[in-house]
Design an enzyme around this catalytic site. Structure first.
Site, short mmCIF file in Angstrom:
data_model
loop_
_atom_site.label_atom_id
_atom_site.label_comp_id
_atom_site.label_asym_id
_atom_site.label_seq_id
_atom_site.Cartn_x
_atom_site.Cartn_y
_atom_site.Cartn_z
N HIS A 135 0.85 -1.20 0.00
CA HIS A 135 0.00 0.00 0.00
C HIS A 135 0.89 1.24 0.00
O HIS A 135 0.97 1.99 0.97
CB HIS A 135 -0.91 -0.02 1.23
CG HIS A 135 -2.05 0.94 1.14
ND1 HIS A 135 -3.31 0.64 1.57
CD2 HIS A 135 -2.14 2.22 0.68
CE1 HIS A 135 -4.13 1.67 1.40
NE2 HIS A 135 -3.42 2.64 0.86
N HIS A 321 -6.60 13.70 2.12
CA HIS A 321 -7.70 13.60 1.16
C HIS A 321 -8.19 14.97 0.69
O HIS A 321 -9.32 15.10 0.21
CB HIS A 321 -8.82 12.74 1.72
CG HIS A 321 -8.43 11.30 1.79
ND1 HIS A 321 -8.50 10.46 0.70
CD2 HIS A 321 -7.88 10.57 2.79
CE1 HIS A 321 -8.05 9.27 1.05
NE2 HIS A 321 -7.66 9.32 2.30
#
EC number: 3.5.1.5
Length: 568
Positions: A135, A321
């Site tokens: 990841h 984000h």
């Protein structure tokens, strides 16, 4: 004539043997040697007045008949066992695990040492397979330095640098970026593989990324992980034998977790952020742990649950984000992802083997150099809070150790189709090996081998008369220089790309290795981590129930493998 040694004297000379126990760093975890491949009285050891000398432990055999390197008397910790053995390396691969020496004069030798053999003293050291982090946001190339120094030797993910898309999602979008990143991979002494962007509702935009070299595709909610995109992406993966990784829909805009599972249609998928706070369907993404086709992983920012976990997450999430704290909807989005109850349950689901892998989420909420530390901190916390696992005994934590080491070695390798090359210490595999002093296990490796050659090591002042004077810190070794770099590390690509000749077309120096068997792996294949509980999450209280049992634990107030190791 024989000499009887005490266990302490033997361990100090040759390392621990069968029945001896070793503490992992400053944790409460103890491993016990299950088998010793060496022969008492015939052990090999290098040094003045020692065994590995011409006509003694070293034979007259030529280079073709002996390994290039032998690691002597090492403790191997891997998913398949905890043993004491000599490790032979030949042509960059693990050639044998057994008893080294001179077969002309010693009994039981399975690894012949010759004049062509280098020796690494493994006495008293633990050897693990190089870690695999699945990841990775490739935001900065300097992550590779941090990861390698932590014991990670393979990094899989996506990105193009500190672009806004990469800061949030692990995607290397499109053929042009894929080619550039594969070319960049030639410059780093680590195995690399890149995921393309999987968010599209028609096949061709995805197929062209696989053809360009992607090892798989990444579906991310920030690009729109709708049921249509999921279905299309998995269809392309089935056609190309590549893996799909998914970060599901936190806001439940296109459907709930049940809608996403339905879109899978029983097809294999690696679910990122199957966890308590990292993202995905709020609040019940943990449900997918019960699906046979789902290969679940979680990331290290919530590992393990501590008194500080919640406080640091909100600000991290806002940055990663691209959210604005002055916008109420953005703040609500962030707060919906951070739930103490599901974070606590994540600890227990790891301990029981429901969560199969652990990765970093590098620079996008996770810390790239702490995958291994956080894994073993979680194991320690669970040992302290929950006691021994049923599979373990009062003497050792061997099964727990095998379960946790599998989370960042063999299971990520199986998931992404690279287990034929890396992920465990077994003959035939690429010799990516990490050597640890037990007191520093999981924290600071002594040495990292890439493809059988030393890539990184703790080294003292290069101008000193011996290797050990301070300052001692990690320094790159010869495997990171010149043509050796490309011959000791691998670049993973799709079979489609390999068949299309991208190595020549892109001018790649590293050996490219196609991924394979990505579509037939299931949760049952996740070694020591295959539990599939029926999970429910209360939408009001966030309580997690697995097979009828409430999963909850207290946050840790202090952890091992922490400040006492990082004073300087």
């Amino acid at each position: 004539m024989t000499l009887r040694l005490s266990r302490r004297a033997y361990a100090e000379m040759f390392g621990p043997t069968t029945g001896d126990r070793v503490r992992l760093a400053d944790t409460e975890l103890l491993i016990e040697i299950e088998r010793d491949f060496t022969t008492y009285g015939e052990e090999v050891k290098f040094g003045g007045g020692k065994v590995i000398r011409d006509g003694m432990g070293q034979s007259q055999r030529v280079a073709a008949d002996v390994p290039d390197t032998v690691i002597t008397n090492a403790v191997i910790l891997d998913h398949w066992g905890i043993v004491k053995a000599d490790i032979a390396i030949k042509h960059g691969r693990i050639a044998a695990i057994g008893k080294a020496g001179n077969p002309d004069i010693q009994p039981g030798v399975t690894i012949a040492i010759g004049a062509a053999t280098e020796v690494i003293a493994g006495e008293g050291l633990i050897v693990t397979a190089g870690g695999i982090d699945t990841h990775i946001h490739f935001i900065s190339p300097q992550q590779i330095d941090e990861a390698l120094a932590s014991g990670v030797t393979t990094m899989l993910g996506g990105g193009t640098g500190p672009a806004t898309g990469t800061n949030a999602t692990t995607c290397t979008p499109g053929p042009w970026h894929m080619e550039r990143m594969l070319q960049a991979a030639d410059g780093w002494p680590i195995n690399l593989g890149f995921l393309g962007k999987g968010n599209a509702s028609l096949p061709q935009p995805l197929v062209e990324q696989i053809a360009a070299g992607a090892i798989g595709l990444k579906l991310h909610e920030d690009w729109g992980t709708t049921p249509a995109a999921i279905d299309n992406c998995l269809s392309v993966a089935d056609d190309t034998d590549t893996q799909v990784a998914i970060h599901t829909d936190t806001l439940n805009e296109a459907g709930f977790v049940e809608s996403t599972v339905a879109a899978f249609k029983g097809r294999t998928i690696h679910t990122y952020h199957t966890e308590g706070a990292g993202g995905g369907h709020a609040p019940d993404i943990l449900k997918v742990c019960g699906e046979m086709n789902v290969l679940p992983s979680s990331t290290n920012p919530t590992r393990p649950y501590t008194i500080n976990t919640l406080d640091e997450h909100l600000d991290m999430l806002m940055v990663c984000h691209h959210l604005d704290p002055s916008i109420a909807e953005d703040l609500a989005f962030a707060e919906s992802r951070i739930r103490r109850e599901t974070i606590a349950a994540e600890d227990i689901l790891h301990d029981l083997g429901a969560l199969s892998m652990l990765s970093s989420d590098s620079q996008a909420m996770g810390r790239v150099g702490e995958v291994i530390i956080r894994t073993w901190q979680t194991a320690h916390k669970m040992k302290v809070q929950r006691g021994a696992l049923p599979e373990d005994t009062a003497r050792n934590d061997n099964f727990r150790a095998k379960r946790y080491v599998a989370k960042y070695t063999i299971n990520p390798a199986l998931t992404h189709g690279i287990a034929h090359e890396v992920g465990s210490i077994e003959p035939g595999k690429w010799a990516d090996l990490v050597l640890w002093e037990p007191a520093f296990f999981g924290i600071k490796p002594s040495m990292i081998l890439k493809g059988g050659m030393i890539a990184l090591a703790q080294m003292g002042d290069p101008n000193a008369s011996i290797p050990t004077p301070q300052p001692v810190h990690y320094r790159e070794m010869f495997a990171t220089r010149g043509g050796a770099l490309a011959r000791t590390s691998l670049t993973f690509v799709s079979q489609m790309a390999a068949d299309a000749g991208i190595a020549e077309r892109y001018g790649l120096a590293k050996r490219i290795v196609p991924v394979r068997n990505c579509r037939n792996v299931t949760k049952a294949d996740m070694i020591h981590n295959a539990w599939r509980p029926s999970i429910s999450v209360d939408p009001e209280t966030y309580d997690v129930i697995a097979d009828g049992q409430l999963l909850t634990c207290e946050p840790a107030t202090v952890l091992p493998m922490a400040q006492r190791y990082f004073l300087f």
